[in-house]
Design an enzyme around this catalytic site. Structure first.
Site, mmCIF file in Angstrom:
data_model
loop_
_atom_site.group_PDB
_atom_site.id
_atom_site.type_symbol
_atom_site.label_atom_id
_atom_site.label_comp_id
_atom_site.label_asym_id
_atom_site.label_seq_id
_atom_site.Cartn_x
_atom_site.Cartn_y
_atom_site.Cartn_z
ATOM 1 N N LYS A 153 0.833 -1.209 0.000
ATOM 2 C CA LYS A 153 0.000 0.000 0.000
ATOM 3 C C LYS A 153 0.862 1.251 0.000
ATOM 4 O O LYS A 153 0.518 2.262 -0.627
ATOM 5 C CB LYS A 153 -0.941 -0.015 1.204
ATOM 6 C CG LYS A 153 -1.986 -1.115 1.177
ATOM 7 C CD LYS A 153 -2.911 -1.000 2.382
ATOM 8 C CE LYS A 153 -3.850 -2.202 2.458
ATOM 9 N NZ LYS A 153 -3.121 -3.462 2.781
ATOM 10 N N CYS A 209 -7.193 -6.457 7.259
ATOM 11 C CA CYS A 209 -7.499 -7.619 6.415
ATOM 12 C C CYS A 209 -8.195 -8.678 7.257
ATOM 13 O O CYS A 209 -7.735 -9.803 7.378
ATOM 14 C CB CYS A 209 -6.222 -8.178 5.787
ATOM 15 S SG CYS A 209 -6.588 -9.391 4.494
#
Length: 477
Positions: free
Chosen positions: A295, A410
């Site tokens: 990311k 996640c």
């Protein structure tokens, strides 16, 4: 005994045949079990070593990969079947023996390998790694398993759905019962949805690439790969999906770091934060939990295109080095530091945008890390809870008034998603924070079934991504 039988010479001892594919698969399973290793980290170096020795071709590598991941995904189902074929509790069977049995069960019940080949290959593996005595036990158990197909076995060993729905789903779909319960609570709805989700967790995920803006394009990746080998992403403008068997390391842009491997859900989280509406300056961005760097690399590339800078912080020095490697070559300025996001070195109010992708149980990535479902325990939630809340509080402190924080994880578990955000906003367990939730759904245009908002939960069976969660919060005072 007849005279002829007494005169017959004993059969000469036959050395076991070493099968490099199954030996490698066994070694990978033992590393996962003994060292708490992850298959996606253990398997690639084992495959590379086998290729370098000349033991493997591409078909061998594909079979070894299927044996390892297929066995790990279906471990719970196979354990229930093996338990029905032996006369002792499963816990009394040595773990290496269980690994050989599970590998054999997967070949018998989860692949197209002929029955005789699956049994004989597994027995030969047992002779090599366990010895002739225990190989006889393996042979006897696998012959019992081979008498029926998977559906018949599941019907036999799983309790009826009407009697215990969660236990039934746990055995049929090979998830621990507590995980089934947690996913069902997060997903809501009836039987069809949870079954679709559990089945998606047991499917091999696509390999998805990210073309880092300013450094690569999806067009470049698609042209290099060809239409038979890749497709555009479903939702992310930077995503390219590889066809089955595609090798990212063979792609020049990936080798150079201009593109990378990144799940589309992770891309969407970074893009949504980058595009969240903002009033005032937009020059300083922070990734507060940046390891291993996927990311951060995407955020850094987007930030560079807007004249902004990225600070990527990661507590663990070895993971900070991975972040630095991922950002190497970024077209704009950035900095990578080893720092604890719960005790940050930066001043409050220093940033315009902050991403905090917090450590979690990883229940949203069970397709990629199937062993995590057997490794995690409900009590792990208690150990992550204080850290997740502290990281979100510090992220909201780090952003200026009017700035935006993206809280991502996640995991779809409610205790790691909405409960954390609600606790921080309401001041449970710490000081209240002056912030408001933004509707994140418009920031994922074209992505369906995003729920009632304002936060977002992605799902493998709905979106084809990992089960990423995102809440966007604007600092108000």
């Amino acid at each position: 005994m007849s005279e002829q039988s007494r005169r017959r010479p004993p059969k000469p001892y036959r050395r076991p045949q070493k099968d490099p594919v199954r030996i490698l698969a066994f070694e990978a399973l033992r590393a996962v079990d003994e060292r708490d290793a992850y298959a996606n980290l253990v398997l690639p170096p084992l495959l590379k070593k086998a290729r370098d020795k000349g033991d493997f071709d591409s078909r061998d590598a594909a079979l070894a990969t299927e044996l390892v991941y297929g066995t790990l995904r279906r471990q719970g189902t196979y354990d229930a079947i093996i338990a029905a074929c032996i006369d002792r509790p499963l816990r009394e069977v040595d773990p290496p023996v269980l690994d050989v049995l599970a590998l054999g069960a997967h070949q018998l019940l989860g692949t197209r390998i002929p029955t005789h080949a699956a049994v004989s290959a597994s027995v030969e593996l047992a002779r090599v790694v366990l010895g002739d005595g225990r190989a006889k036990f393996v042979n006897a158990v696998l012959r019992k398993i081979s008498r029926d197909d998977l559906d018949t076995w599941v019907e036999r060993v799983a309790p009826p759905y009407e009697q215990d729905a969660e236990d039934h789903l746990a055995v049929v779909h090979s998830h621990p019962r507590w995980v089934v319960s947690a996913l069902w609570d997060s997903l809501g709805g009836g039987r069809a949805g949870i079954e679709d989700l559990l089945e998606a967790d047991n499917e091999r995920p696509e390999v998805t690439l990210v073309a880092r803006p300013g450094r690569s394009t999806t067009g470049e990746l698609l042209d290099f790969l060809g239409e038979d080998s890749a497709l555009p992403g479903r939702w992310s403008p930077y995503a390219v999906r590889l066809a089955e068997g595609g090798e990212p390391g063979a792609i020049e842009a990936v080798r150079q770091g201009r593109a990378g491997v990144q799940d589309e859900g992770s891309q969407l989280v970074a893009i949504a934060l980058a595009n969240a509406p903002l009033e005032g300056p937009d020059k300083r961005w922070l990734d507060g939990c940046a390891g291993p760097g996927g990311k951060a690399a995407l955020l850094g590339a987007i930030a560079a295109g807007r004249g902004a800078t990225l600070l990527a912080a990661e507590k663990q020095p070895h993971r900070a080095r991975l972040v630095d490697r991922a950002l190497t070559g970024n077209p704009g300025p950035y900095q990578v530091i080893a720092a604890d996001g719960t005790r940050p070195p930066w001043r409050p109010g220093s940033f315009d945008r902050v991403l905090v992708d917090v450590p979690c149980t990883g229940l949203g990535a069970l397709r990629r890390r199937p062993e995590a479902r057997w490794r995690r325990r409900p009590e792990d939630l208690d150990s992550f809870a204080p850290l997740q809340r502290a990281l979100l509080r510090e992220a909201l402190s780090a952003v200026r008034v009017g700035g935006v924080v993206g809280y991502a994880t996640c995991s779809p578990h409610l205790a790691e998603t909405r409960v954390v955000v609600d606790d921080v906003l309401r001041g449970r367990g710490g000081p209240a924070v002056d912030a408001e939730l933004l509707d994140a759904r418009p920031l994922m245009p074209g992505v369906p079934a995003l729920g009632d908002g304002p936060d977002i939960q992605l799902w493998p069976h709905v979106h084809g991504t990992d089960a990423m969660y995102l809440a966007l919060l604007r600092r108000t005072a």
